[in-house]
Design a protein around this motif. Structure first.
Motif, PDB file in Angstrom:
ATOM      1  N   GLN A  17       3.278 -10.950  -4.068  1.00  0.00           N
ATOM      2  CA  GLN A  17       2.862 -11.005  -5.470  1.00  0.00           C
ATOM      3  C   GLN A  17       1.398 -11.450  -5.508  1.00  0.00           C
ATOM      4  O   GLN A  17       1.052 -12.450  -4.880  1.00  0.00           O
ATOM      5  CB  GLN A  17       3.722 -11.985  -6.288  1.00  0.00           C
ATOM      6  CG  GLN A  17       5.131 -11.497  -6.560  1.00  0.00           C
ATOM      7  CD  GLN A  17       6.029 -11.613  -5.342  1.00  0.00           C
ATOM      8  OE1 GLN A  17       6.021 -12.620  -4.641  1.00  0.00           O
ATOM      9  NE2 GLN A  17       6.798 -10.575  -5.069  1.00  0.00           N
ATOM     10  N   VAL A  18       0.568 -10.704  -6.212  1.00  0.00           N
ATOM     11  CA  VAL A  18      -0.854 -11.041  -6.277  1.00  0.00           C
ATOM     12  C   VAL A  18      -1.151 -11.757  -7.591  1.00  0.00           C
ATOM     13  O   VAL A  18      -0.500 -11.537  -8.613  1.00  0.00           O
ATOM     14  CB  VAL A  18      -1.744  -9.797  -6.123  1.00  0.00           C
ATOM     15  CG1 VAL A  18      -1.529  -9.155  -4.760  1.00  0.00           C
ATOM     16  CG2 VAL A  18      -1.506  -8.791  -7.249  1.00  0.00           C
TER      17      VAL A  18
ATOM     18  N   GLN B  20       1.808 -10.407  -9.950  1.00  0.00           N
ATOM     19  CA  GLN B  20       2.188  -8.995  -9.950  1.00  0.00           C
ATOM     20  C   GLN B  20       2.701  -8.590  -8.574  1.00  0.00           C
ATOM     21  O   GLN B  20       1.980  -8.694  -7.583  1.00  0.00           O
ATOM     22  CB  GLN B  20       0.990  -8.114 -10.321  1.00  0.00           C
ATOM     23  CG  GLN B  20       1.296  -6.634 -10.368  1.00  0.00           C
ATOM     24  CD  GLN B  20       2.261  -6.318 -11.494  1.00  0.00           C
ATOM     25  OE1 GLN B  20       1.975  -6.596 -12.655  1.00  0.00           O
ATOM     26  NE2 GLN B  20       3.409  -5.738 -11.166  1.00  0.00           N
ATOM     27  N   THR B  21       3.947  -8.165  -8.513  1.00  0.00           N
ATOM     28  CA  THR B  21       4.490  -7.685  -7.234  1.00  0.00           C
ATOM     29  C   THR B  21       3.849  -6.354  -6.883  1.00  0.00           C
ATOM     30  O   THR B  21       3.869  -5.405  -7.679  1.00  0.00           O
ATOM     31  CB  THR B  21       6.005  -7.512  -7.319  1.00  0.00           C
ATOM     32  OG1 THR B  21       6.621  -8.778  -7.587  1.00  0.00           O
ATOM     33  CG2 THR B  21       6.555  -6.968  -6.010  1.00  0.00           C
ATOM     34  N   ILE B  22       3.257  -6.268  -5.694  1.00  0.00           N
ATOM     35  CA  ILE B  22       2.722  -4.985  -5.240  1.00  0.00           C
ATOM     36  C   ILE B  22       3.457  -4.451  -4.012  1.00  0.00           C
ATOM     37  O   ILE B  22       3.316  -3.276  -3.674  1.00  0.00           O
ATOM     38  CB  ILE B  22       1.211  -5.064  -4.965  1.00  0.00           C
ATOM     39  CG1 ILE B  22       0.875  -6.041  -3.843  1.00  0.00           C
ATOM     40  CG2 ILE B  22       0.455  -5.423  -6.241  1.00  0.00           C
ATOM     41  CD1 ILE B  22      -0.571  -5.945  -3.384  1.00  0.00           C
ATOM     42  N   LEU B  23       4.247  -5.284  -3.357  1.00  0.00           N
ATOM     43  CA  LEU B  23       5.041  -4.811  -2.229  1.00  0.00           C
ATOM     44  C   LEU B  23       6.200  -5.776  -2.006  1.00  0.00           C
ATOM     45  O   LEU B  23       6.012  -6.994  -2.057  1.00  0.00           O
ATOM     46  CB  LEU B  23       4.184  -4.726  -0.959  1.00  0.00           C
ATOM     47  CG  LEU B  23       4.706  -3.841   0.179  1.00  0.00           C
ATOM     48  CD1 LEU B  23       4.905  -2.403  -0.279  1.00  0.00           C
ATOM     49  CD2 LEU B  23       3.747  -3.882   1.366  1.00  0.00           C
TER      50      LEU B  23
ATOM     51  N   LEU C  72      14.938  -3.937  -4.622  1.00  0.00           N
ATOM     52  CA  LEU C  72      14.098  -2.761  -4.460  1.00  0.00           C
ATOM     53  C   LEU C  72      12.626  -3.086  -4.638  1.00  0.00           C
ATOM     54  O   LEU C  72      12.263  -4.004  -5.368  1.00  0.00           O
ATOM     55  CB  LEU C  72      14.473  -1.695  -5.495  1.00  0.00           C
ATOM     56  CG  LEU C  72      15.804  -0.975  -5.332  1.00  0.00           C
ATOM     57  CD1 LEU C  72      16.118  -0.173  -6.581  1.00  0.00           C
ATOM     58  CD2 LEU C  72      15.774  -0.073  -4.109  1.00  0.00           C
ATOM     59  N   ASP C  73      11.792  -2.278  -4.019  1.00  0.00           N
ATOM     60  CA  ASP C  73      10.386  -2.212  -4.334  1.00  0.00           C
ATOM     61  C   ASP C  73      10.204  -1.153  -5.421  1.00  0.00           C
ATOM     62  O   ASP C  73      11.005  -0.217  -5.544  1.00  0.00           O
ATOM     63  CB  ASP C  73       9.590  -1.826  -3.088  1.00  0.00           C
ATOM     64  CG  ASP C  73       8.103  -1.756  -3.331  1.00  0.00           C
ATOM     65  OD1 ASP C  73       7.475  -2.829  -3.385  1.00  0.00           O
ATOM     66  OD2 ASP C  73       7.575  -0.643  -3.469  1.00  0.00           O
ATOM     67  N   ARG C  74       9.157  -1.290  -6.218  1.00  0.00           N
ATOM     68  CA  ARG C  74       8.890  -0.375  -7.330  1.00  0.00           C
ATOM     69  C   ARG C  74       8.866   1.094  -6.881  1.00  0.00           C
ATOM     70  O   ARG C  74       9.241   1.989  -7.632  1.00  0.00           O
ATOM     71  CB  ARG C  74       7.551  -0.777  -7.960  1.00  0.00           C
ATOM     72  CG  ARG C  74       6.873   0.214  -8.881  1.00  0.00           C
ATOM     73  CD  ARG C  74       7.556   0.317 -10.210  1.00  0.00           C
ATOM     74  NE  ARG C  74       6.650   0.764 -11.262  1.00  0.00           N
ATOM     75  CZ  ARG C  74       6.175   1.993 -11.399  1.00  0.00           C
ATOM     76  NH1 ARG C  74       6.496   2.931 -10.530  1.00  0.00           N
ATOM     77  NH2 ARG C  74       5.358   2.296 -12.400  1.00  0.00           N
TER      78      ARG C  74
ATOM     79  N   ALA D  24      -2.555   1.866  -8.530  1.00  0.00           N
ATOM     80  CA  ALA D  24      -3.140   2.276  -7.263  1.00  0.00           C
ATOM     81  C   ALA D  24      -2.870   1.239  -6.176  1.00  0.00           C
ATOM     82  O   ALA D  24      -2.687   1.595  -4.999  1.00  0.00           O
ATOM     83  CB  ALA D  24      -4.645   2.498  -7.422  1.00  0.00           C
ATOM     84  N   LEU D  25      -2.831  -0.044  -6.550  1.00  0.00           N
ATOM     85  CA  LEU D  25      -2.524  -1.090  -5.569  1.00  0.00           C
ATOM     86  C   LEU D  25      -1.141  -0.878  -4.959  1.00  0.00           C
ATOM     87  O   LEU D  25      -0.933  -1.133  -3.764  1.00  0.00           O
ATOM     88  CB  LEU D  25      -2.579  -2.468  -6.215  1.00  0.00           C
ATOM     89  CG  LEU D  25      -3.914  -3.192  -6.315  1.00  0.00           C
ATOM     90  CD1 LEU D  25      -3.709  -4.572  -6.910  1.00  0.00           C
ATOM     91  CD2 LEU D  25      -4.602  -3.293  -4.961  1.00  0.00           C
ATOM     92  N   LEU D  26      -0.184  -0.445  -5.777  1.00  0.00           N
ATOM     93  CA  LEU D  26       1.161  -0.208  -5.254  1.00  0.00           C
ATOM     94  C   LEU D  26       1.130   0.840  -4.146  1.00  0.00           C
ATOM     95  O   LEU D  26       1.799   0.696  -3.115  1.00  0.00           O
ATOM     96  CB  LEU D  26       2.099   0.259  -6.366  1.00  0.00           C
ATOM     97  CG  LEU D  26       2.282  -0.659  -7.576  1.00  0.00           C
ATOM     98  CD1 LEU D  26       3.350  -0.084  -8.498  1.00  0.00           C
ATOM     99  CD2 LEU D  26       2.647  -2.057  -7.160  1.00  0.00           C
ATOM    100  N   ASP D  27       0.362   1.905  -4.365  1.00  0.00           N
ATOM    101  CA  ASP D  27       0.286   2.965  -3.367  1.00  0.00           C
ATOM    102  C   ASP D  27      -0.437   2.509  -2.102  1.00  0.00           C
ATOM    103  O   ASP D  27      -0.081   2.912  -0.993  1.00  0.00           O
ATOM    104  CB  ASP D  27      -0.435   4.184  -3.955  1.00  0.00           C
ATOM    105  CG  ASP D  27       0.352   4.842  -5.077  1.00  0.00           C
ATOM    106  OD1 ASP D  27       1.592   4.932  -4.958  1.00  0.00           O
ATOM    107  OD2 ASP D  27      -0.261   5.268  -6.068  1.00  0.00           O
ATOM    108  N   ARG D  28      -1.435   1.664  -2.291  1.00  0.00           N
ATOM    109  CA  ARG D  28      -2.251   1.236  -1.144  1.00  0.00           C
ATOM    110  C   ARG D  28      -1.739  -0.028  -0.475  1.00  0.00           C
ATOM    111  O   ARG D  28      -2.225  -0.395   0.602  1.00  0.00           O
ATOM    112  CB  ARG D  28      -3.693   1.011  -1.614  1.00  0.00           C
ATOM    113  CG  ARG D  28      -4.404   2.264  -2.077  1.00  0.00           C
ATOM    114  CD  ARG D  28      -5.806   1.962  -2.599  1.00  0.00           C
ATOM    115  NE  ARG D  28      -6.600   1.210  -1.639  1.00  0.00           N
ATOM    116  CZ  ARG D  28      -7.846   0.792  -1.866  1.00  0.00           C
ATOM    117  NH1 ARG D  28      -8.419   1.055  -3.025  1.00  0.00           N
ATOM    118  NH2 ARG D  28      -8.505   0.111  -0.948  1.00  0.00           N
TER     119      ARG D  28
END
Length: 364
Positions: A112-113, A93-96, A239-241, A48-52
């Motif tokens: 990365q968080v 963790q890469t989120i964006l 790329l981003d995920r 969900a973090l990836l989407d937000r």
């Protein structure tokens, strides 16, 4: 140095940990490795973090909760290794991921968080972290980071050599006979396939490739995906995920059956890798495949069909494909400590060999 490398990749399946004795330029020995899976709730929240992520603020309560849980899982991994160490390599963790590239008009950045300071406090060890920011700030892609470690590990292997990592996103390292490095992200790998399996079957991933092997690639959807400009773009590139999510929707993948959708995503992964090979100065003598994708028979079969050179899991070289990324961040941590370059013009488009990363926690 005795290091513990930690890696939480784009597949969001858990944290890998590996003990390494290294000076950053050579590896004296490998120690124990392990994987601690994320509980389903944490994996769901990280997804969900990836989407937000594009709208998240640094003080967001949901973000803070996820970071705390993620960090504590990394603490557990360090303690579970059970061997003494001097330094931790903590990727987070890469989120964006938005480096300088066509179509991105904002300020380049990578996110990365993970709480490196808390990791240091909880373990009593110094922590090397923030591996990508300096490269992105200098105009590089910030990814991939592991190619320099691939080169260290492959010194005795025949070359040219291609080392392919299939996580949520695929990335490849081409190592020339003279040691030249070319590296970049190939395209989607396990990420879209995992999301597809979860939506269509409720499973976290396509176990043993059974779903994909039961289907047939859809030619129309695949043709539209192959036309994506990323495949033809020259490296350096990353790329981003979620970069291909829009392309998958526009290609009509959602209308496919569960099995045909999985088969189409597997075929696209292999097509992306084959397209990547066109950017190599010379064909590799073999492809060594690491990451979770090497455990998917459907993906390995598709790669063998798409590539003309032998495709083998990294274990044939004596490497540990489950721990390779974590081991690499153990090596990279030592390089951060010594101020050695992490990225290069051929791997990220950095202006030159570029150090990076930061150290948090008690001094050695």
């Amino acid at each position: 140095m005795r290091t513990i490398g930690l890696m939480s990749g784009t597949s969001l399946d858990g944290v890998d940990a590996a003990w390494v004795e290294t000076d950053g330029e050579a590896i004296a020995r490998f120690g124990p490795t392990l994987t601690l899976p994320y509980e389903p709730a944490l994996r769901r929240d990280l997804r969900a973090l990836l989407d937000r992520a594009p709208e998240l603020q640094p003080d967001d309560a949901f973000l803070a909760d996820c970071v705390a849980r993620l960090t504590l899982r990394h603490v557990e991994a360090v303690k579970a290794i059970g061997w003494q160490a001097d330094l931790i390599g903590f990727h987070g963790q890469t989120i964006l991921h938005r480096p300088k590239r066509p179509g991105w008009n904002g300020v380049p950045f990578t996110w990365q968080v993970g709480d490196a300071a808390r990791l240091a406090r909880e373990t009593g060890l110094s922590v090397a972290h923030d591996f990508r920011s300096a490269d992105v700030a200098a105009g590089g892609q910030g990814a991939p980071l592991v190619p320099v470690v691939h080169a260290v590990m492959a010194r005795a292997l025949p070359k040219p050599l291609a080392v392919l990592n299939l996580g949520g996103v695929g990335n490849v390292t081409w190592i020339g006979a003279d040691g030249d490095l070319i590296a970049f992200d190939t395209g989607p790998a396990n990420g879209p396939l995992d999301d597809w399996a979860r939506r269509s079957t409720g499973e976290a991933y396509d176990r043993d490739g059974r779903l994909a092997l039961a289907g047939q690639p859809d030619g129309g959807v695949l043709a539209r995906l192959i036309a994506h400009p990323y495949l033809a773009a020259p490296p350096p590139k990353s790329l981003d995920r979620l970069d291909f999510d829009r392309a998958l929707k526009e290609a009509g993948a959602a209308a496919l059956s569960p099995a045909d959708g999985a088969a189409t995503l597997v075929a696209f992964c292999a097509v992306c890798v084959a397209a990547a090979a066109r950017h190599f100065p010379a064909p590799p003598v073999q492809w060594l495949v690491g990451g979770g994708g090497r455990r998917n028979p459907a993906i390995m079969r598709a790669l063998a069909s798409a590539l003309t050179e032998p495709v083998r899991p990294v274990e044939v070289a004596g490497w540990n494909g489950d721990a390779l990324e974590a081991q690499a961040f153990g090596v990279l941590a030592a390089r951060v400590w010594r101020g050695l370059p992490l990225t290069f013009p051929g791997t990220t488009g950095a202006p030159g060999p570029l150090p990076g990363g930061r150290i948090t926690g008690p001094l050695l």
